[in-house]
Design an enzyme around this catalytic site. Sequence first.
Site, mmCIF file in Angstrom:
data_model
loop_
_atom_site.group_PDB
_atom_site.id
_atom_site.type_symbol
_atom_site.label_atom_id
_atom_site.label_comp_id
_atom_site.label_asym_id
_atom_site.label_seq_id
_atom_site.Cartn_x
_atom_site.Cartn_y
_atom_site.Cartn_z
ATOM 1 C CB SER A 72 70.056 57.940 -15.638
ATOM 2 O OG SER A 72 69.457 59.027 -16.302
ATOM 3 C CG ASP A 116 74.222 64.821 -15.517
ATOM 4 O OD1 ASP A 116 73.176 65.295 -15.998
ATOM 5 O OD2 ASP A 116 74.277 63.677 -15.013
ATOM 6 C CG HIS A 163 73.140 61.970 -17.854
ATOM 7 N ND1 HIS A 163 72.884 61.959 -16.510
ATOM 8 C CD2 HIS A 163 72.301 61.061 -18.418
ATOM 9 C CE1 HIS A 163 71.912 61.088 -16.260
ATOM 10 N NE2 HIS A 163 71.551 60.524 -17.405
#
Length: 315
Positions: free
Chosen positions: A161, A258, A288
Amino acid sequence: MTYAIDPELLPWLDMLPAVTLTDHDSLLAARSSIAQLGRILPAHEPANPVEVRTIAVPGPSDAPDVPVRVYTPANRTAAVPGLLYIHGGGFVMGDLDTFDAHVLRLADELGIVVASVDYRLAPEHPFPAPVEDCYAALTWVAAKADELGIDPARLGVAGESAGGGLAAAVALLARDRGGPRLCFQYLGIPELDDRLDTPSMRDYTDTPVWHRPNAIHSWTSYLGTEPGGPDVSPYAAPARATDLAGLPPAFVTTCQFDPLRDEGIAYAQRLAHAGVPVELRLYPGTFHGSSMVETAEVSRRMFADELDALRRGLG
């Protein structure tokens, strides 16, 4: 919108942390939720002894020391690969404890030394503080390679991320500053582009865990100004880099639902076009952070791919 989320993930949607970033109070609540998640996620019981210690390493110039948690296989008989691991959390959340089980598992199953960085968080510490902390940790690991039992020719960087975005930025810094030579970069569902203008970023305004409103708050906090301006550094948003040649081989993962999906795909494409060896994975039915549901088959496949990529990338 409606999303064709993997059926194994659907029952968990209401149990995953609800992260909605709008102001300071919501950020504090989100930090608390993420910290609580780190406490309730299953611990990893190593199959092999792993020594774990937290060290304060020299930080950037005129900045505090950086806490780094080092995971060292206890039974190694020779130098092993090393990995700088950078946690996720939208540049504004997360710490060493939140991702401890995952990093311990990497060190255990791969038999490598992993150094996990507790970089300063935005908005209290906007760019360049977080990425400079990570780069300082990398230079320390490289300088202490012999002491840590690391083969300096097999040193890589990895992140998830925001950590994936920071890992990409660290690779750029290492190339441009003539710093430690990295053999590999693992960019897991990376946050790379503050311009917020890909189809997935424009459309995914209500996806689970992470969505466009959170991304706007994340980048505003990290940059200390509105995202998308003309003068954003590529070391803040690696998608802004105009030259990707000479970077280490990469493995990039993306999730279908995502908002970060398309910037990850585009970065992988640009790495390939620049002559960098790169592999790209897009996992169907995922969102995500869906890999937190470790029992789902797609999550098991994602982790197996991560292990395989790191095993090959680090030699």
